[in-house]
Design an enzyme around this catalytic site. Structure first.
Site, PDB file in Angstrom:
ATOM      1  CG  ASP A  13      -1.797   1.176   1.362  1.00 20.04           C
ATOM      2  OD1 ASP A  13      -2.359   1.601   0.336  1.00 20.04           O
ATOM      3  OD2 ASP A  13      -1.939   1.702   2.479  1.00 20.04           O
ATOM      4  CG  ASP A  15      -2.124   7.109   1.177  1.00 20.47           C
ATOM      5  OD1 ASP A  15      -1.157   7.627   0.565  1.00 20.47           O
ATOM      6  OD2 ASP A  15      -3.295   7.250   0.816  1.00 20.47           O
TER       7      ASP A  15
END
Length: 193
Positions: A13, A15
């Site tokens: 991922d 963020d």
């Protein structure tokens, strides 16, 4: 980076996994690259640095030297263009500071000082929605900061590793150990799973 078995695919991922912000709410476009320092900033009144967590460049550089491993970014951000621009502007040095574990990265015939971060990823699955949609294309080991994305583990058999404070060497090694434990029966195969 050790010489043990690796999954065919490792996904991250963005963020709060590779960088310390939500790109769609904490970063003000457009992004600006400081030509002297190579640092990327947003356009806020008090500009924020747009950079990876400390260990991320070394992890990505190490994975670049594992041609059998596909590396992906899988993010559900609504700021898809901004995330892609950040990955284009952030540069990763071809060799780590101090010259340890020197990586030979070449652009054609010449050695390069740094490469755009997006060149360290084979796939960029960056769009809003469930991580299930991302993993219909991508499988195996996934690092994320949100527990809700563990659904990929249950529904698709992906090894999910929760990273509360971003990816670092410890969490990366933990992910590899967990993946290897789950796939120990595959150790007799000559190719990584």
């Amino acid at each position: 980076m050790d010489d043990g078995r690796f999954p065919k695919l490792i996904a991250f991922d963005l963020d709060y996994t590779l960088w310390d912000f939500w790109i769609d709410t904490h970063i003000e476009p457009p992004l600006k690259l400081d030509a002297l320092t190579g640092v990327v900033y947003d356009s806020a009144v008090e500009p924020e640095k747009v950079e990876f967590y400390k260990d991320v460049p070394d992890i990505l550089r190490g994975l670049k030297n594992k041609p059998e491993v596909t590396v992906a970014a899988a993010s559900r951000t609504a700021a898809t263009k901004l995330a892609r621009k950040a990955l284009e502007l952030i540069k990763i040095p071809a060799s780590p500071p101090g010259g340890k574990d020197i990586t030979n990265v070449f652009d054609g015939q010449r050695a390069v000082e740094s490469l755009p971060a997006n060149s360290f990823f084979d796939h960029l699955e960056i769009y809003p929605g469930s991580k299930i949609a991302h993993f219909k294309h991508l499988h195996k080991l996934f690092f994320d900061d949100e527990l809700r994305n563990k659904e990929v583990e249950k529904q698709l058999g992906v090894t999910f590793i929760l990273v509360r404070d971003g990816v670092n060497w410890d969490s990366f090694q933990k992910g590899l150990r967990e993946w290897r434990k789950r796939h120990s029966a595959d150790a007799s195969h000559s190719l990584p799973i």
